[in-house]
Design an enzyme around this catalytic site. Structure first.
Site: not given
Length: 560
Positions: A332, A479, A325, A482
């Site tokens: 990130h 976050e 990404e 997950s």
């Protein structure tokens, strides 16, 4: 033809040339001066050599310093030398003799008779004193040699632990200093370094765009940018704060291992290479695999589920995760470390969510309570203020919200949100601030996400298929994990894949082995994946995930 006037002019040789090509007087004088100059320099060098030899002959301490003697220089029957770590000297005894291997953090000559060193090992520092005389008859030559050692060199020093007249405020060990009796060079560092470790010890500039330009602070001291730190990671990594950060990272991994072992999980090591771009295929790295293509896995998700289908019941692993990404943000990376688990569900999906919450509370509470982790956090807090103020709810349960409840909290505080769309980063951060103020916690979970924003293998909520049996964990409003219950029925999984956008073929080469695992029967199960780097970043409140990554990889960085 020459004129008669030209023939009457006598020939005169050049001034620099004598008869038959001999040197002129000026050239001779010049050569003589050069010779005298060379002889004078040679006499001076010889004199200096003799002075050095005389000084060495008179040096009563020449055996006490210099290059580290090789092991062959010592008799084989001598006992092996014992070493002390600087961390052990906080509780040392007066006049205790110790030998330490440490780096030279700083060296200075106070006078011809006295020099001071600051020795550093990991996050610990102590002042060392080299004084002329004493029982070992330390020489001025030894004092001078010690004061000239390059910073970051590694030395082996033996000496007596002494209490200073006043506490040494510039070192972490303030109640003792080391009076050196002998010191040897193990590895000499270069005199010129691209960045100074002491400069990297000051807080880095925040909100920078990774620029390379040199800067100075208000006091005129160099400010080392994040890019300069990462380009010289070996030097930057030696600071006390970085030593503490990566020891805490190791601590998180160890606590994860402790908890998994205590709950009887089986450790697996899944492959990071696959033959097809799975899980949607958008953000994968393509590589050459002999004469065909392969891809780096985005997660061990499929392998964990296949292990459950093997009847392993509870599995976990720690390993690299790759995301292609092009995200240049503070949180990130294109490669990070994942802490993953998967487990069989006996009664209800919330078994998985509750297990994950207990895991997180176990890790965070032990980071806050164990003395060594508390000490390390305090070291980080000196450079990154706020590292030690992470809040947890009282009791043994995490603060849990449904997705609809989280949206309601945002709307009540004037932030527009919808329970049919995923939360944006800014919404998540705002929610984190609201929950911290209202519930006094930096860790919380959100349950029952909309099915439309979760992967195809996520189990829908049987009571309301608009939502799913899935969750996210948050720290400081961002976050870090997950998880979900997975679809374990073959036909239901194939149906969801075909209805996906874009549609996925469950019989294709990339998915066939995965879907076949459920054709053969698989127990209900669920799990989650925790990002180690993010958890460390947000627990400590670090401004950028690169500070929490030893050798970060992002869209613009492949080295070191």
């Amino acid at each position: 033809m020459s004129s008669s006037a030209d023939q009457d002019i006598p020939f005169r040789p050049k001034e620099e040339q004598g008869e038959a090509g001999a040197p002129s007087k000026n050239a001779f004088k010049k050569a003589q001066k050069e010779k005298e100059k060379a002889e004078k320099a040679a006499r001076r060098q010889e004199q200096e050599r003799q002075q050095r030899e005389q000084a060495e002959a008179n040096d009563t301490a020449k055996h006490l310093y210099g290059p580290l003697p090789s092991s062959s220089d010592s008799p084989a029957n001598l006992p092996k030398q014992e070493f002390t770590e600087l961390a052990q000297l906080y509780d040392a005894k007066e006049d205790q003799e110790v030998t330490v291997d440490a780096r030279i953090h700083n060296a200075r000559v106070q006078s011809a008779k006295l020099a001071f060193l600051v020795l550093r090992e990991e996050a610990h520092t102590i002042q060392a004193v080299i004084a002329e005389g004493g029982s070992n008859k330390i020489s001025r030559q030894m004092v001078k040699w010690c004061g000239g050692i390059n910073s970051e060199s590694i030395v082996r020093a033996t000496g007596l632990v002494k209490q200073p007249v006043e506490p040494v405020t510039s070192t972490s060990i303030s109640n003792f200093e080391l009076h050196v009796e002998k010191i040897y060079m193990i590895s000499e560092a270069a005199q010129m370094l691209p960045v100074q470790v002491k400069d990297c010890m000051r807080p880095p500039p925040l909100n920078e765009d990774l620029k390379e330009e040199a800067e100075t602070d208000a006091q005129g001291l160099p400010v080392v940018s994040l890019a300069a730190r990462l380009n010289n990671r070996v030097l930057d990594g030696r600071t006390a704060a970085n030593q503490a950060i990566f020891q805490l990272q190791s601590g998180i991994s160890n606590l994860f291992i402790e908890f998994m072992n205590a709950n009887r999980f089986t450790w697996i090591n899944s492959s990071r290479l696959v033959g097809a771009a799975t899980e949607g295929g958008a953000g994968v790295f393509e590589i050459r695999y002999f004469d065909t293509k392969a891809y780096l896995t985005q997660s061990p998700q499929f392998f964990k589920q296949m292990a459950i289908a093997m009847d392993m019941k509870r599995v976990c692993e720690i390993g690299p995760v790759f995301r292609a990404e092009n995200s240049n943000t503070h949180r990130h990376l294109t490669e990070f470390t994942g802490l993953d688990f998967e487990m069989v569900i006996r009664n209800d999906y919330h078994e998985v969510l509750s297990f994950g919450e207990r895991l997180m509370l176990y890790i965070i509470r032990n980071l806050q309570q164990r003395p060594e982790y508390k000490r390390l956090t305090k070291v980080v807090d000196e450079v990154f203020p706020g590292a030690g103020d992470f809040k947890l709810p009282s009791g043994d349960e995490a603060q849990r919200f449904t997705f609809s409840e989280a949206v309601k909290l945002l709307n009540e505080n004037g932030i527009e949100a919808s329970d049919s769309e995923d939360l944006s980063t800014s919404q998540e951060k705002s929610l984190g601030r609201i929950i911290r103020d209202k519930y006094n916690t930096d860790f919380y979970t959100i349950d029952k996400y909309p099915s439309a924003v979760r992967p195809f293998y996520t189990m829908p909520d049987p009571s309301n298929r608009k939502f799913s049996n899935s969750y996210d964990f948050f720290m400081r409003g961002q976050e870090i994990m997950s998880g979900a219950q997975r679809i374990h029925d073959y036909n239901q999984l194939c149906e969801r894949m075909r209805a996906n956008e874009p549609p996925l073929d469950p019989l294709s080469e990339g998915f066939r082995h995965y879907t076949d695992a459920f054709k053969y029967g698989c127990a209900p199960h669920g799990g989650g994946g925790l990002g180690l780097n993010r958890m460390l970043q947000f627990y400590l409140g670090l401004p950028d995930i690169r500070f929490a990554t030893l050798f970060p990889r992002d869209p613009g960085r492949l080295a070191p």
